[in-house]
Scaffold this active site. Structure first.
Site, PDB file in Angstrom:
ATOM      1  N   THR A  12       0.815  -1.214   0.000  1.00 34.30           N
ATOM      2  CA  THR A  12       0.000   0.000   0.000  1.00 34.30           C
ATOM      3  C   THR A  12       0.844   1.257   0.000  1.00 34.30           C
ATOM      4  O   THR A  12       0.434   2.295  -0.503  1.00 34.30           O
ATOM      5  CB  THR A  12      -0.936  -0.019   1.224  1.00 34.30           C
ATOM      6  OG1 THR A  12      -1.852  -1.081   1.040  1.00 34.30           O
ATOM      7  CG2 THR A  12      -1.702   1.270   1.410  1.00 34.30           C
ATOM      8  N   SER A  59       1.294  -7.665  -0.622  1.00 35.80           N
ATOM      9  CA  SER A  59       1.957  -8.672   0.224  1.00 35.80           C
ATOM     10  C   SER A  59       1.064  -9.867   0.543  1.00 35.80           C
ATOM     11  O   SER A  59       1.539 -10.865   1.072  1.00 35.80           O
ATOM     12  CB  SER A  59       2.509  -8.042   1.502  1.00 35.80           C
ATOM     13  OG  SER A  59       1.495  -7.811   2.439  1.00 35.80           O
TER      14      SER A  59
HETATM   15  N1  ASP Z   1      -2.837  -5.471   0.783  1.00 34.68           N
HETATM   16  C1  ASP Z   1      -1.766  -4.535   1.089  1.00 34.68           C
HETATM   17  C2  ASP Z   1      -0.459  -5.313   1.138  1.00 34.68           C
HETATM   18  O1  ASP Z   1      -0.241  -6.008   2.106  1.00 34.68           O
HETATM   19  C3  ASP Z   1      -2.032  -3.844   2.379  1.00 34.68           C
HETATM   20  C4  ASP Z   1      -0.984  -2.874   2.839  1.00 34.68           C
HETATM   21  O2  ASP Z   1       0.128  -2.801   2.353  1.00 34.68           O
HETATM   22  O3  ASP Z   1      -1.316  -2.107   3.792  1.00 34.68           O
HETATM   23  O4  ASP Z   1       0.312  -5.266   0.205  1.00 34.68           O
END
Ligand code: ASP
Length: 323
Positions: A12, A59
């Site tokens: 993110t 991730s």
């Molecule tokens: N879905 C995102 C990730 O883990 C969430 C984040 O980075 O806050 O890549």
């Protein structure tokens, strides 16, 4: 000036949304590390920075192959005498797993700091820029040396063993429920608190070359079907983590099945689905290994490495007591 390499993996912190108020709908890993650094005033004054785009993933898609490839690359960067420390940008959803894997396998005393963001880079009040600046401040600080892998989020510094994501969306999502943070960062100044006394990095028997065995996590819930235990075994799991209720308790039927697969040679680790508190081994789990305070996700990583290293059950229990 300290020479810090920023290794970007996506998340993110590199997320792009359609509108500034969108903090939940966006595409993670959309922006490159050069663009992220350009949004951080003062970064160049904090350290002598080099950057590397290792990956651009959300991730949730990180897997053990990703951990290993990242660790191999980081070890090469850390072995370079022209680099004093490393910052890794990473998605927050599985950041604690990658951090703990690196904490157990990297061979370095140099600072290694993961950071991320809860709001995408395009959001109003994005938290990525301040998190990235603070992570570089931590990686460039002599007090970070020898602490193992650290996580810098929302003005706090956490140890990789203790850190957990505790909120789905808020910027103060990260904490260390059993111990609290190892440091606080404000206005470029760090207040260091107690370090972890568990073995990590230089003091573990693992490295990025250690094979990772398949380990499955089974989580307790009312009416848990015991055939799920045999299904995991049949699917090729060489170890199981039981994320039990409370002090890793299990229904009578599950308890009997876990004892039976442990007697048949499967490595079974007792952990808890509760996110805070210590576990005390009980006699109801013969032949099984106990973690005292690792989350099920981190107990799984330690067991994957332990089985991959062909450790005996007493050796695995001693690793769980000291790592
Ligand atoms: N879905 C995102 C990730 O883990 C969430 C984040 O980075 O806050 O890549």
């Amino acid at each position: 000036m300290q020479r810090i390499c920023i290794v970007a993996t996506g998340g993110t912190i590199a997320g792009k949304g359609a509108a500034p108020r969108q903090t939940a709908s966006y595409r993670a890993g959309a922006l490159g590390i050069t663009e992220l650094c350009a949004a951080v005033p003062g970064l160049e004054a904090e350290a002598d920075i080099t950057v590397e785009q290792f990956a651009s993933i959300d991730s949730k898609d990180a897997d053990p192959d990703f951990w290993q490839a990242l660790a191999v690359r980081l070890q090469a960067v850390l072995d370079d005498s022209d680099i004093d420390g490393v910052v890794i940008t990473h998605g927050t959803d599985t950041l604690e797993e990658t951090a703990y894997y690196l904490h157990l396998t990297l061979k370095t005393a140099k600072p290694v700091v993961l950071t991320g963001a809860m709001r995408p880079a395009t959001a109003l009040s994005a938290d990525g820029p301040i998190n990235l600046l603070n992570a570089v401040t931590v990686a460039a600080h002599p007090g970070a040396r020898g602490r193992g892998v650290l996580v810098a989020m929302n003005h706090a510094v956490f140890g990789a063993r203790e850190v957990a994501k505790l909120d789905t969306l808020r910027p103060d999502a990260f904490g260390a429920p059993n111990t609290g943070p190892q440091g606080l960062v404000h206005d470029g100044r760090i207040t260091w608190l107690a370090a972890s006394d568990r073995a990590h990095t230089m003091d573990t028997r693992f490295s990025p070359a250690t094979p990772l065995a398949r380990v499955d996590i089974l989580a307790a819930y009312a009416g848990f079907p015991i055939d799920a235990i045999q299904a995991a075994r049949a699917a090729g799991a060489r170890g199981l983590v039981w994320a039990g209720t409370g002090n890793s308790t299990a229904s009578q039927a599950v308890e009997a099945e876990l004892a039976s697969v442990a007697a048949a040679g499967l490595a079974v680790v007792r952990a808890s689905r509760v996110n805070c508190g210590m576990l005390v081994p009980t006699e109801s789990a013969p032949g099984q290994i106990w973690t005292d305070s690792l989350s099920p996700w981190k107990a799984r990583i330690l067991l994957m490495l332990s089985i991959g290293s062909r450790l005996s059950r007493p050796e695995i229990q001693s690793v769980f007591a000291s790592y």
